[in-house]
Design an enzyme around this catalytic site. Sequence first.
Site, short mmCIF file in Angstrom:
data_model
loop_
_atom_site.label_atom_id
_atom_site.label_comp_id
_atom_site.label_asym_id
_atom_site.label_seq_id
_atom_site.Cartn_x
_atom_site.Cartn_y
_atom_site.Cartn_z
N TYR A 138 29.73 4.71 3.41
CA TYR A 138 30.45 5.31 3.30
C TYR A 138 30.00 6.74 1.73
O TYR A 138 31.29 6.93 0.88
CB TYR A 138 31.62 5.18 2.96
N LYS A 193 21.39 -6.68 5.91
CA LYS A 193 21.23 -6.10 7.25
C LYS A 193 19.64 -5.71 7.17
O LYS A 193 19.16 -5.15 7.76
CB LYS A 193 21.25 -5.12 8.24
N ASP A 225 25.32 -10.89 9.32
CA ASP A 225 26.47 -11.39 10.85
C ASP A 225 26.18 -13.50 10.69
O ASP A 225 27.55 -13.84 10.67
CB ASP A 225 25.85 -11.38 12.13
N ASP A 249 34.03 -3.23 2.81
CA ASP A 249 35.14 -3.07 3.64
C ASP A 249 35.19 -3.72 4.32
O ASP A 249 36.43 -4.65 4.00
CB ASP A 249 35.08 -1.76 3.71
N ASP A 253 37.98 -7.37 3.66
CA ASP A 253 39.01 -8.14 4.66
C ASP A 253 39.33 -9.50 5.62
O ASP A 253 40.26 -9.96 5.89
CB ASP A 253 39.83 -6.85 6.11
#
Length: 362
Positions: A138, A193, A225, A249, A253
């Site tokens: 981002y 990752k 994951d 991010d 959540d």
Amino acid sequence: MAAYQIVVLPGDGVGPEIIAEGLKVIRAALKAVSLEVQFTELEIGAARYRRTGTAFGQEDIEKVRKADAVYFGAVGLPDVRLPDGREVQSGYIYRQDLDLYANIRPVKLYKGVESPLKNAQEKGIDYVIFRENTEGLYTFGKGGFRIGNEAAVNPLIISRKGTERIVRAAFQMARRRKGAPEDGIKRVTCVDKSNVVEAYAFFEEVFHEVAKEFPDIQSEHYYTDAMTVMMVQRPWHFDVVVTENMFGDILSDLGAGTIGSLGLAPSAEVGDKHGLFQSIHGSAPDIAGKGIANPIAAILSGAMMFDWLGTKHNDPQAAEVGRRIEKAVETALAKGRVRTPDLGGKNPTGQMTEAIIREMES
Ligand code: ATP
């Protein structure tokens, strides 16, 4: 007597509603300490953009830069778009400008709040996600591009400096905390990752280098994951988690989903100089104006603001304000008499705030 200047940016949607409640709680907490705090409110956001063509004025940025801290609501309205089609978002406005590289997102299950996870109240959920806030996928302002009508590309930037400082901040936080609920071990978990993406392999490499500076703190690594499974099946294992911007991010959540409501999840965005404090949720336009938003995320963000001021300025009075606010929230939730609809109750926003202030004054 210290004097702090706090810029207040209520923004759009539920932002002004929850910030007003947060300020009531802060003012109540300030009654018990000798601390001078001045609040300056500025209008920013999508509604301002619609009216004037700018979301945030240059003169406001100057005021924000001079402030000791920024208390932030939320920005964005679904029907107000920038010329390129994106929503007006707060990240574009200040993250790069103030170099707020650490986005700190506590995931804590309070007593009296129901988690969708089995055994969560007995085992405890209490960890903090350190989301890198200025680079990664981002990277605000250095964004993507289209290749004709056929493809789109976004750079994923991971720098040594950016990674070292967020990882160091995560380890320093682990030193201040009491360890994971599962075993009391102070632990920092790196999430990425690195098995697939070169930039993440670099993130992990730098993490292990920095970890050597903190031999008293346990370090470990999970792929993103696998981490999502752990956060649902065994969240009590975690103490401090450090990760790249986009992963942070998403994971925060998910974390908020495990502690009962997005309306309970606060955050701090801090750099070496500046700090900005806001709920992790957005402007929630679906419930704005109805008086039912849970104010607790904003109230706890206020607590984080004073905790940060206390640590930064070595000021026990400021730290005390943060502690008093969190304690009052904790007790009000544990009693469970007043609850907003997101927590399964029927009480409006204002009654939740009153219950918290009552605890502080009792
Ligand atoms: P953003 O993309 O800016 O993070 P969003 O539009 O994805 O925001 P939110 O504004 O965070 O989403 O809202 C997501 C959902 O959570 C909505 O249904 C909203 O009503 C609910 N919600 C968010 N904040 C609160 C709150 N303080 N109290 C109760 N419900 C909330």
